[in-house]
Design an enzyme around this catalytic site. Structure first.
Site, PDB file in Angstrom:
ATOM      1  N   ARG A   1      55.111  30.194  43.908  1.00 55.84           N
ATOM      2  CA  ARG A   1      54.120  29.823  43.744  1.00 55.84           C
ATOM      3  C   ARG A   1      54.280  31.294  42.373  1.00 55.84           C
ATOM      4  O   ARG A   1      52.575  31.305  41.370  1.00 55.84           O
ATOM      5  CB  ARG A   1      52.892  30.172  44.141  1.00 55.84           C
ATOM      6  CG  ARG A   1      52.724  31.401  45.167  1.00 55.84           C
ATOM      7  CD  ARG A   1      51.864  31.562  44.829  1.00 55.84           C
ATOM      8  NE  ARG A   1      51.712  33.528  45.807  1.00 55.84           N
ATOM      9  CZ  ARG A   1      50.434  34.083  46.768  1.00 55.84           C
ATOM     10  NH1 ARG A   1      50.193  32.804  46.622  1.00 55.84           N
ATOM     11  NH2 ARG A   1      51.532  34.830  47.519  1.00 55.84           N
TER      12      ARG A   1
ATOM     13  N   ARG B   1      27.185  39.512  35.270  1.00 58.98           N
ATOM     14  CA  ARG B   1      28.138  39.119  33.907  1.00 58.98           C
ATOM     15  C   ARG B   1      27.695  37.003  33.460  1.00 58.98           C
ATOM     16  O   ARG B   1      28.483  36.523  32.708  1.00 58.98           O
ATOM     17  CB  ARG B   1      28.779  37.638  35.489  1.00 58.98           C
ATOM     18  CG  ARG B   1      29.897  38.938  36.398  1.00 58.98           C
ATOM     19  CD  ARG B   1      30.708  39.308  35.835  1.00 58.98           C
ATOM     20  NE  ARG B   1      31.434  40.629  36.600  1.00 58.98           N
ATOM     21  CZ  ARG B   1      32.505  40.692  35.660  1.00 58.98           C
ATOM     22  NH1 ARG B   1      32.785  40.958  34.926  1.00 58.98           N
ATOM     23  NH2 ARG B   1      32.992  41.822  37.164  1.00 58.98           N
TER      24      ARG B   1
HETATM   25  C1  LIG Z   1      31.421  43.444  31.557  1.00 60.11           C
HETATM   26  C2  LIG Z   1      32.326  44.382  32.391  1.00 60.11           C
HETATM   27  C3  LIG Z   1      33.215  44.612  32.036  1.00 60.11           C
HETATM   28  C4  LIG Z   1      34.249  44.918  33.499  1.00 60.11           C
HETATM   29  N1  LIG Z   1      35.208  45.982  32.544  1.00 60.11           N
HETATM   30  C5  LIG Z   1      36.551  46.771  33.321  1.00 60.11           C
HETATM   31  C6  LIG Z   1      37.580  46.686  32.856  1.00 60.11           C
HETATM   32  O1  LIG Z   1      38.208  47.180  31.748  1.00 60.11           O
HETATM   33  N2  LIG Z   1      38.214  47.013  34.593  1.00 60.11           N
HETATM   34  C7  LIG Z   1      37.527  47.290  36.024  1.00 60.11           C
HETATM   35  O2  LIG Z   1      38.796  48.049  36.855  1.00 60.11           O
HETATM   36  N3  LIG Z   1      37.002  46.871  36.047  1.00 60.11           N
HETATM   37  C8  LIG Z   1      35.920  46.507  34.943  1.00 60.11           C
HETATM   38  N4  LIG Z   1      35.049  45.772  35.450  1.00 60.11           N
HETATM   39  C9  LIG Z   1      34.586  45.694  36.852  1.00 60.11           C
HETATM   40  C10 LIG Z   1      32.882  47.090  36.751  1.00 60.11           C
HETATM   41  O3  LIG Z   1      33.920  47.742  37.478  1.00 60.11           O
HETATM   42  C11 LIG Z   1      32.404  46.392  38.950  1.00 60.11           C
HETATM   43  O4  LIG Z   1      33.782  46.839  39.222  1.00 60.11           O
HETATM   44  C12 LIG Z   1      31.843  44.870  38.311  1.00 60.11           C
HETATM   45  O5  LIG Z   1      31.860  45.021  37.536  1.00 60.11           O
HETATM   46  C13 LIG Z   1      31.357  44.979  40.152  1.00 60.11           C
HETATM   47  O6  LIG Z   1      30.197  45.771  40.103  1.00 60.11           O
HETATM   48  P1  LIG Z   1      29.381  45.909  41.222  1.00 60.11           P
HETATM   49  O7  LIG Z   1      30.457  47.460  41.344  1.00 60.11           O
HETATM   50  O8  LIG Z   1      28.048  47.003  40.109  1.00 60.11           O
HETATM   51  O9  LIG Z   1      29.326  45.439  41.878  1.00 60.11           O
HETATM   52  P2  LIG Z   1      29.105  45.002  43.021  1.00 60.11           P
HETATM   53  O10 LIG Z   1      31.043  45.357  43.476  1.00 60.11           O
HETATM   54  O11 LIG Z   1      29.014  43.913  43.456  1.00 60.11           O
HETATM   55  O12 LIG Z   1      28.683  46.239  44.271  1.00 60.11           O
HETATM   56  C14 LIG Z   1      27.132  45.842  44.291  1.00 60.11           C
HETATM   57  C15 LIG Z   1      26.560  47.321  44.490  1.00 60.11           C
HETATM   58  O13 LIG Z   1      26.595  47.940  45.636  1.00 60.11           O
HETATM   59  C16 LIG Z   1      26.915  49.292  45.579  1.00 60.11           C
HETATM   60  N5  LIG Z   1      27.668  49.469  46.055  1.00 60.11           N
HETATM   61  C17 LIG Z   1      29.637  48.630  46.447  1.00 60.11           C
HETATM   62  N6  LIG Z   1      30.652  48.920  46.637  1.00 60.11           N
HETATM   63  C18 LIG Z   1      29.956  50.552  46.751  1.00 60.11           C
HETATM   64  C19 LIG Z   1      30.677  51.545  47.227  1.00 60.11           C
HETATM   65  N7  LIG Z   1      31.997  51.274  47.289  1.00 60.11           N
HETATM   66  N8  LIG Z   1      30.038  52.734  47.351  1.00 60.11           N
HETATM   67  C20 LIG Z   1      28.682  52.535  47.219  1.00 60.11           C
HETATM   68  N9  LIG Z   1      28.185  51.836  46.293  1.00 60.11           N
HETATM   69  C21 LIG Z   1      28.541  50.625  46.491  1.00 60.11           C
HETATM   70  C22 LIG Z   1      26.794  49.341  44.150  1.00 60.11           C
HETATM   71  O14 LIG Z   1      24.992  49.794  44.042  1.00 60.11           O
HETATM   72  C23 LIG Z   1      27.205  48.167  43.177  1.00 60.11           C
HETATM   73  O15 LIG Z   1      25.977  48.367  42.230  1.00 60.11           O
HETATM   74  C24 LIG Z   1      33.908  45.032  34.174  1.00 60.11           C
HETATM   75  C25 LIG Z   1      32.720  44.591  34.862  1.00 60.11           C
HETATM   76  C26 LIG Z   1      32.250  43.852  33.446  1.00 60.11           C
HETATM   77  C27 LIG Z   1      30.754  43.001  34.112  1.00 60.11           C
END
Ligand SMILES: Cc1cc2nc3c(=O)[nH]c(=O)nc-3n(C[C@H](O)[C@H](O)[C@H](O)COP(=O)(O)OP(=O)(O)OC[C@H]3O[C@@H](n4cnc5c(N)ncnc54)[C@H](O)[C@@H]3O)c2cc1C
Length: 274
Positions: A173, A200
Site C-alpha cells: 500500500r 472547515r
Molecule cells: C484553513 C486551514 C488551514 C490550515 N493549514 C495548516 C497548515 O498549513 N499546517 C498545519 O499543520 N495545520 C494546518 N491547519 C490545521 C490547524 O492548525 C489545526 O490543527 C486544525 O484546524 C484543528 O484546530 P483546533 O486545534 O482548534 O481543533 P481541535 O484539535 O479539534 O481542538 C478543538 C479545541 O480543543 C482545544 N484543544 C485541543 N487540543 C488542545 C491542546 N493540546 N491544548 C489546549 N487546547 C487544546 C482548543 O481549544 C481547540 O481549539 C489548518 C487548518 C485550517 C482550518
C-alpha cells in the site's frame, strides 16, 4: 426522558449522503439533542424544560456567553468515506474518537478521487494555500484529468500485482496516493463538531473538505436545530475584532450612533495603557 428521539434525525440515520465521486457521510448514531443541552445546563430530570421558547432562550444564552460544556453532552457518530488528503486535514481535529480502515489488513479498493473539470484550477497568487479564480483552458483541465487517471491506473495495477504476489498489504500500500479513498468512524461531541464546521466550512478551507463540512452542518441542523441557530447567530456569522478595530469602530459610533455603542457594551477608550 432517557433517550432523545428526533424525527428529523431518525429520517437520515444510516443513510449515505454522497460527497465527491466515491465519498459519503452516514450518521450512524446520535446521543441527545437540544433537550439534552437544556437538561445538562439545568441538571434537571425528565423534560427539564418549560417551553420551546425558553429552551431556545437558554441555548442562545449559553452559546452567546460561551458556556459550552452542555453542548458536549450531545454526541454524534459518523461513518465517513473521504480521500486521504481530506482525512489528513480531518484528523488534525484532536477532540474526536476515530477508527480508520487499515491498509495493513484490508486490500484497498480501486477508488481514487478525480476532481471535476471545473475544480482543476491554477495556483492562487493571493492565497498560497488556495486555487485561483482565473479561468483555465479546457484542454489544460482535460490534460490534468488524463494525467491523474493515467497515474491512478498505473499505481493501482502495481498495487494489485504486489497483492497477487502475496506481498504484505502493509508494504504494497505504500505506493498509493493521497487521492485514494479511506473510511473512518468518527465520534465527536456537538461543541467540537461546531468548531470543526466553523473551520472547515470556511472559505479558507480546501473545497473538498468544505463539501463534507457543509453536509455535517445539515446534519447538525436536523439533530440540534436550536443549537445550530444559536451557533449561526453568535459564532459562525459573528466577527472577531482586534482592540484597534474596536477603538476605531467605537470612535465612529460615538459620533454616529451612541445608543448602539452602549448596546454593544463598547467604550471609546483610547488610552493605550488600558
Ligand atoms: C484553513 C486551514 C488551514 C490550515 N493549514 C495548516 C497548515 O498549513 N499546517 C498545519 O499543520 N495545520 C494546518 N491547519 C490545521 C490547524 O492548525 C489545526 O490543527 C486544525 O484546524 C484543528 O484546530 P483546533 O486545534 O482548534 O481543533 P481541535 O484539535 O479539534 O481542538 C478543538 C479545541 O480543543 C482545544 N484543544 C485541543 N487540543 C488542545 C491542546 N493540546 N491544548 C489546549 N487546547 C487544546 C482548543 O481549544 C481547540 O481549539 C489548518 C487548518 C485550517 C482550518
Amino acid at each position: 426522558m432517557a433517550h432523545s428521539n428526533i424525527p428529523e434525525a431518525e429520517k437520515i440515520l444510516d443513510k449515505e449522503i454522497k460527497v465527491l465521486d466515491y465519498g459519503f457521510i452516514r450518521l450512524v448514531d446520535y446521543l441527545g439533542g437540544d433537550d439534552r443541552i437544556v437538561q445538562a445546563a439545568r441538571v434537571s430530570y425528565g423534560k427539564g424544560t418549560k417551553t420551546v421558547r425558553e429552551d431556545r432562550k437558554l441555548i442562545h444564552y449559553l452559546l452567546k456567553h460561551e458556556h459550552m460544556s452542555p453542548f458536549e453532552q450531545v454526541v454524534f457518530t459518523f461513518h465517513i468515506k473521504m480521500p486521504i488528503f481530506v482525512a489528513r486535514q480531518w484528523v488534525r481535529h484532536r477532540t474526536a474518537r476515530i477508527n480508520e480502515i487499515s491498509g495493513r489488513y484490508s486490500v484497498m479498493e480501486n477508488e481514487f478521487y478525480l476532481p471535476r473539470r471545473e475544480d482543476v484550477c491554477f495556483q492562487s497568487t493571493a492565497n498560497r494555500q488556495g486555487r485561483s479564480d482565473e479561468e483555465l483552458p479546457e484542454d489544460l483541465q482535460d490534460r490534468v484529468l488524463h494525467l491523474l487517471k493515467q497515474s491512478y491506473e498505473q499505481v493501482y495495477s502495481g498495487y494489485s500485482a504486489m497483492i497477487d504476489d502475496n506481498i504484505s498489504r502493509e508494504v504494497a500500500r505504500i505506493n498509493l496516493p493521497l487521492s485514494l479513498y479511506t473510511q473512518m468512524y468518527w465520534q465527536i461531541d456537538l461543541r467540537n463538531l461546531l468548531h470543526f464546521i466553523k473551520l472547515r466550512a470556511d472559505v479558507h478551507a480546501q473545497k473538498e473538505i468544505r463539501l463534507y463540512a457543509g453536509i455535517l452542518a445539515d446534519i447538525v441542523k436536523k439533530v440540534t436545530p436550536l443549537a445550530w441557530e444559536a451557533f449561526e447567530e453568535y459564532d459562525l456569522n459573528s466577527l472577531r475584532l482586534s482592540r484597534t478595530q474596536v477603538r476605531k469602530l467605537a470612535g465612529v459610533l460615538e459620533k454616529t450612533d451612541p445608543n448602539l455603542l452602549k448596546e454593544l457594551g463598547m467604550t471609546n477608550e483610547t488610552d493605550e495603557t488600558s
